[in-house]
Design a protein around this motif. Sequence first.
Motif, PDB file in Angstrom:
ATOM      1  N   PRO A   1       5.634 -31.490  18.292  1.00 10.57           N
ATOM      2  CA  PRO A   1       6.721 -31.417  17.318  1.00 10.57           C
ATOM      3  C   PRO A   1       7.988 -32.051  17.871  1.00 10.57           C
ATOM      4  O   PRO A   1       8.325 -31.898  19.041  1.00 10.57           O
TER       5      PRO A   1
ATOM      6  N   THR B   1      11.012 -31.382  16.728  1.00 13.10           N
ATOM      7  CA  THR B   1      11.971 -30.281  16.820  1.00 13.10           C
ATOM      8  C   THR B   1      11.193 -28.990  17.009  1.00 13.10           C
ATOM      9  O   THR B   1      10.036 -28.896  16.593  1.00 13.10           O
TER      10      THR B   1
ATOM     11  N   THR C   1       9.296 -25.620  16.613  1.00 19.13           N
ATOM     12  CA  THR C   1       8.659 -24.973  15.471  1.00 19.13           C
ATOM     13  C   THR C   1       8.626 -23.472  15.696  1.00 19.13           C
ATOM     14  O   THR C   1       8.012 -23.010  16.666  1.00 19.13           O
TER      15      THR C   1
ATOM     16  N   THR D   1       7.231 -19.875  15.425  1.00 19.05           N
ATOM     17  CA  THR D   1       5.914 -19.328  15.117  1.00 19.05           C
ATOM     18  C   THR D   1       5.760 -17.998  15.846  1.00 19.05           C
ATOM     19  O   THR D   1       6.742 -17.377  16.225  1.00 19.05           O
TER      20      THR D   1
ATOM     21  N   ASN E   1       9.152 -20.167  19.870  1.00 19.92           N
ATOM     22  CA  ASN E   1       9.286 -21.536  19.391  1.00 19.92           C
ATOM     23  C   ASN E   1       8.371 -22.434  20.206  1.00 19.92           C
ATOM     24  O   ASN E   1       8.165 -22.205  21.412  1.00 19.92           O
TER      25      ASN E   1
ATOM     26  N   ARG F   1       7.807 -26.462  21.326  1.00 19.51           N
ATOM     27  CA  ARG F   1       8.439 -27.784  21.371  1.00 19.51           C
ATOM     28  C   ARG F   1       7.588 -28.699  22.248  1.00 19.51           C
ATOM     29  O   ARG F   1       6.682 -28.244  22.954  1.00 19.51           O
TER      30      ARG F   1
ATOM     31  N   THR G   1      -1.476 -23.156   9.751  1.00 16.27           N
ATOM     32  CA  THR G   1      -0.515 -22.226   9.165  1.00 16.27           C
ATOM     33  C   THR G   1      -1.270 -21.048   8.566  1.00 16.27           C
ATOM     34  O   THR G   1      -2.364 -21.208   8.023  1.00 16.27           O
TER      35      THR G   1
ATOM     36  N   ARG H   1       3.361 -20.798  11.832  1.00 18.55           N
ATOM     37  CA  ARG H   1       3.482 -22.170  11.328  1.00 18.55           C
ATOM     38  C   ARG H   1       2.698 -23.150  12.191  1.00 18.55           C
ATOM     39  O   ARG H   1       2.678 -23.040  13.417  1.00 18.55           O
TER      40      ARG H   1
ATOM     41  N   ALA I   1       2.232 -26.305  14.277  1.00 17.65           N
ATOM     42  CA  ALA I   1       3.147 -27.110  15.082  1.00 17.65           C
ATOM     43  C   ALA I   1       2.545 -28.458  15.464  1.00 17.65           C
ATOM     44  O   ALA I   1       3.275 -29.435  15.639  1.00 17.65           O
TER      45      ALA I   1
END
Length: 724
Positions: free
Chosen positions: A13, A15, A17, A19, A31, A33, A464, A478, A480
Amino acid sequence: MPRTSPAPSPAPPSTPTPTHCPYCALQCGMNLRAAAQVSDVVEVVERTDFPVNRGALCGKGRTAPAVLSSRVRLTEPLVRRPATGRLEPATWEEALSKIAEGLGRTQEAYGRDAVGVFGGGGLTNEKAYALGKFARVVLSTSQIDYNGRFCMSSAAAAHQKAFGLDRGLPFPLEDIPRTGCVILVGSNLAETMPPALRYLTELKENGGKLIVVDPRRTRTAEQADLHLAPRPGTDLALALGLLHIVVAEGRTDDAFIRDRTTGWEEARSAAMGHWPELVERLTGVPLPQLRDAVRMFCDAGTGMVLTARGPEQQSKGTDTVGAWINLCLATGHAGRPHSGYGCLTGQGNGQGGREHGQKADQLPGYRKLTDPAAREHVAGVWGVDPDSLPGPGRSAYELLDALGGDIKSLLLMGSNPVVSAPRAAHIEERLRSLDFLAVADVVLSETAALADVVLPVTQWAEETGTTTNLEGRVLLRRKAIDPPPGVRTDLEVMHALAALLGHEKGFPVDPEEVFDELRRASAGGPADYSGISYRRIAEEDGVFWPCPDTTTDTAAATATDTATATGDVHPGTPRLFLDRFATEDGRARFVPVVHRPAAEEPDAEYPLLLTTGRVVAQYQSGAQTRRVDELNAAAPGPFVELHPRLAQRLDVSEGDRLAVVSRRGRAVAPARITDSIRSDTIFMPFHWPGEGRANTLTNPALDPTSRMPEFKVCAVRVEREPQD
């Protein structure tokens, strides 16, 4: 539609994400990254805004991306070749066709119930819902259950009896530090859910008291104001003895009992047969400690009892939890702010997994499969005749025990019973006796290694979906990154198999579409998700069920709702039972229970007690965590924990190889000598296969209500093995 060409390479990702962790029922926020190291796809960073863990993570959560690596996970379907007897790579088309043919051939020869389905408490709500629907609509089999039966089923049954509704915690975790006293029974939060330990630390900082009940002086017990160390299998006697003292000392809350409960006289009479001196003999807990526990709990203006697998994984687990609930009700520590009974759910989606159709006796929304109205509602959502839905099937252990007998073929998703089931050597034998076994999993687990077909499926960061944590908070994991080429989602698998078995429609692959159908199926049920959406979850850091859709049916709010709908949107229900319980008359029910011994008590041949549990660096059967170098360095293998007096009697030194023998088998592991365990008890963690497999030893004796096996207590002997 399922992919027919390889997926694109994983892309990190750009940015972070937001989760959630793939492991325990805290479902800690995190998060993801892009990783700094070229060898990794993503890395975990803190997500301090999520209220459950407030940024804190244990080692398992921090290292979860390691299992995303193609070096340790499955990336292509495998089919067992008759010529070699080995699992070898295959195309998706071949693998799916073999599963459809294998299941279809079995049902044609032996009938619908000759095919079983076994799910897992780590599956998202969408997957659990689709799997239950797949079993009942596509396969028309009653033989479906899941490994959550091994975790929370006794607490769920006791919840239903006492309160009319089962949600692990009827209040959010943030309420725990605000109560006056917590009795924590059979839980080692410091190792099983480390970020949750802060709630107990804050409790003590606020002046509250902590009582820990555990036969071992764990890292959690070391934090307690009072540690009670009962003999394994006697938690029921302990709870009854405490209630006896409450009554004898005149500490009952008579107004609460009169106004908000039923059945007190029968429960009181049953408890009074457990006088303190008898309970001291049964449990080994000194009488002064029993009185101290009652004083702490009753002197506090508010109080909670929280149980975990210790008292629940017993052949009398439902009654044991019921006795602790009776203690809460008798003292007025229930149905009020900052008070109540709660179960610390274990698996990542153990709560949601038991709400939407994986259990043998349930339909989505926590509806009963035997309820005609429930069958009609769910069948209407599914577009089938209610009479076509099969009835209840076997519970988890009973289903596994029937493999190779009445059940000839099995479809298994997200579970590893070769390591996790009681009497595991027998269950492994049953799996080997099947005509056909298909497994969908992230890794080649010990169970997948026995399969005829293995399907590689996506995991947490690659898809997801929603989960429901131990508070009843519905969360959004979510996606990623993209999965590796050759990997598909479980929803895509069920879509493709349904089509091959004659059901072209009804099994969408988009998780939000599946969730919207789940919402309709759950509407009006005890676990009503109809007012929850992906958008709301994202905006509100999760939504607590029950949350009816008041925009379409204002009468859908259940009797447990204590929140008030704002405008056209129901806010969800963080706190249950404050106004009434979920029973027909709104009153909680006392359930009279009496102590009985474990299914297997020590004798001359097997003079010791074995109890099992987890360690901080591994998770459940270890199928994923045992593939992470950092976790293996911290917890490289099984061990046998025993008291120095027992070690001296056996002439055992630290690290000596020991054989632990029960009526079901033999396990071998090195000795770990500590005075933190009772001298009549040994402990083994259950994360490993092979010669150190603790569940080779455990007893499958079942609770008569919950059908929970008795993992937590069995009779064993210990023998020295020849030393290397």
